[in-house]
Design a protein around this motif. Structure first.
Motif, mmCIF file in Angstrom:
data_model
loop_
_atom_site.group_PDB
_atom_site.id
_atom_site.type_symbol
_atom_site.label_atom_id
_atom_site.label_comp_id
_atom_site.label_asym_id
_atom_site.label_seq_id
_atom_site.Cartn_x
_atom_site.Cartn_y
_atom_site.Cartn_z
ATOM 1 N N TRP A 171 -12.216 2.641 -8.332
ATOM 2 C CA TRP A 171 -12.999 3.358 -8.769
ATOM 3 C C TRP A 171 -13.807 2.153 -9.076
ATOM 4 C CZ3 TRP A 171 -14.501 8.186 -8.413
ATOM 5 C CH2 TRP A 171 -13.284 9.110 -7.691
ATOM 6 N N SER A 172 -15.649 1.442 -8.834
ATOM 7 C CA SER A 172 -16.286 1.659 -10.288
ATOM 8 C C SER A 172 -16.719 2.406 -10.938
ATOM 9 C CB SER A 172 -17.659 0.453 -9.532
ATOM 10 O OG SER A 172 -18.262 2.145 -8.574
ATOM 11 N N VAL A 179 -31.311 8.101 -10.820
ATOM 12 C CA VAL A 179 -30.840 6.346 -10.216
ATOM 13 C C VAL A 179 -29.951 6.924 -9.267
ATOM 14 C CG1 VAL A 179 -28.883 7.482 -12.037
ATOM 15 C CG2 VAL A 179 -28.748 5.264 -10.866
ATOM 16 N N GLU A 180 -29.723 6.068 -8.449
ATOM 17 C CA GLU A 180 -29.287 5.732 -7.502
ATOM 18 C C GLU A 180 -27.485 5.887 -7.057
ATOM 19 O OE1 GLU A 180 -29.431 4.046 -2.686
ATOM 20 O OE2 GLU A 180 -31.091 4.016 -4.115
ATOM 21 N N VAL A 181 -26.763 6.314 -6.960
ATOM 22 C CA VAL A 181 -25.486 6.486 -7.394
ATOM 23 C C VAL A 181 -24.983 6.048 -5.652
ATOM 24 C CG1 VAL A 181 -23.407 7.791 -7.918
ATOM 25 C CG2 VAL A 181 -24.939 8.125 -8.425
ATOM 26 N N VAL A 223 -17.686 6.305 -7.644
ATOM 27 C CA VAL A 223 -18.376 6.065 -8.628
ATOM 28 C C VAL A 223 -17.909 7.350 -9.293
ATOM 29 C CG1 VAL A 223 -20.554 5.248 -9.092
ATOM 30 C CG2 VAL A 223 -19.894 5.009 -7.174
ATOM 31 N N ILE A 224 -17.390 6.454 -10.686
ATOM 32 C CA ILE A 224 -17.129 7.870 -12.135
ATOM 33 C C ILE A 224 -18.875 7.518 -12.785
ATOM 34 C CG2 ILE A 224 -16.477 7.810 -13.924
ATOM 35 C CD1 ILE A 224 -13.752 5.974 -13.133
ATOM 36 N N VAL A 225 -19.792 8.209 -12.662
ATOM 37 C CA VAL A 225 -20.755 8.572 -13.220
ATOM 38 C C VAL A 225 -20.874 9.269 -14.750
ATOM 39 C CG1 VAL A 225 -21.688 8.605 -10.391
ATOM 40 C CG2 VAL A 225 -21.058 11.160 -12.231
ATOM 41 N N PRO A 226 -22.149 9.046 -15.794
ATOM 42 C CA PRO A 226 -22.170 9.344 -17.052
ATOM 43 C C PRO A 226 -21.829 11.152 -16.769
ATOM 44 C CG PRO A 226 -23.495 7.190 -16.482
ATOM 45 C CD PRO A 226 -23.095 7.378 -15.119
ATOM 46 N N LEU A 227 -21.983 11.633 -17.301
ATOM 47 C CA LEU A 227 -22.232 12.859 -17.815
ATOM 48 C C LEU A 227 -23.391 13.295 -17.183
ATOM 49 C CD1 LEU A 227 -20.557 15.957 -18.124
ATOM 50 C CD2 LEU A 227 -21.344 15.691 -20.854
ATOM 51 N N VAL A 278 -16.686 11.330 -13.382
ATOM 52 C CA VAL A 278 -17.461 11.942 -14.285
ATOM 53 C C VAL A 278 -16.499 10.620 -15.675
ATOM 54 C CG1 VAL A 278 -16.765 13.707 -15.166
ATOM 55 C CG2 VAL A 278 -19.511 13.063 -15.807
ATOM 56 N N TRP A 279 -17.809 10.211 -16.404
ATOM 57 C CA TRP A 279 -17.073 9.620 -17.903
ATOM 58 C C TRP A 279 -17.581 10.476 -18.869
ATOM 59 C CZ3 TRP A 279 -20.054 6.624 -21.025
ATOM 60 C CH2 TRP A 279 -21.393 6.312 -20.301
ATOM 61 N N LEU A 280 -17.493 11.081 -19.729
ATOM 62 C CA LEU A 280 -17.872 11.727 -21.410
ATOM 63 C C LEU A 280 -17.554 10.789 -22.370
ATOM 64 C CD1 LEU A 280 -15.089 14.260 -21.034
ATOM 65 C CD2 LEU A 280 -18.016 14.553 -20.245
#
Length: 187
Positions: free
Chosen positions: A21-22, A35-37, A42-46, A64-66
């Protein structure tokens, strides 16, 4: 341009494992809507999840990250969509992530991978595991093998938590006669 944090290895289920995971971190001034995911795990911001939910919800491998100032309740209806939920610890002294993890496990019944990211150090692993973290992306300037030892520093717990719902006094067998169990009750 977003920043990607890649860990070669993490601690997961008390073992050092390869990490595929990135973690996507927005650059200063970058908008979550634009932003392009990239494809892949991929762990994306909330904020990115909330802004691009329609686009990202169809992906099988998204996390997702909090941040410490965000609430776990913000993703309660989407918990089933995430392969991993991460909680960011921007500084080791910021303990708000412990409450987020506890709420995810106990109040929202999240059963998937719960990962600590950011400034994660050996001394934090034991209490983090107690509140429900089962994966740790430790600081890369420290030995992950040494950090793993942080999960075995204590053999017993006194308090109840996610990992042990009963306090020690409820688990320990006692030989107290029934007539003494009420000692001092009328004082």
């Amino acid at each position: 341009m977003p920043n990607f944090v890649l860990h070669k290895q993490i601690i997961k289920h008390r073992e050092v494992v390869e990490d595929d995971w990135s973690v996507l971190r927005l650059a200063e001034g970058e908008a979550p809507e634009t932003v392009e995911v990239p494809q892949g795990r991929v762990i994306v911001p909330l904020a990115v999840w909330q802004a691009q939910r329609a686009l990202l919800s169809g992906r099988a491998e998204i996390g997702v990250w909090l941040a410490p100032d965000e609430q776990a309740a913000a993703i309660k209806d989407d918990l089933h969509r995430f392969g991993v939920i991460a909680v960011d610890f921007p500084k080791f002294s910021d303990g708000r992530g412990y409450s987020i993890a506890f709420n995810l496990r106990k109040r929202l019944a999240y059963a998937g991978e719960l990962r600590a990211i950011g400034d994660v150090l050996r001394d934090q692993l034991w209490p983090m595991s107690r509140v429900g973290f089962d994966a740790f992306a430790t600081r890369q300037d420290r030995s992950i093998i040494d950090a793993l030892k942080g999960l075995t520093v204590f053999s017993e717990t006194y308090q109840a938590s996610v990992d042990q719902p009963l306090p020690l006094f409820r688990r320990a067998p006692r030989g107290t006669p029934p007539e003494l169990l009420d000692a001092g009750a009328g004082i």
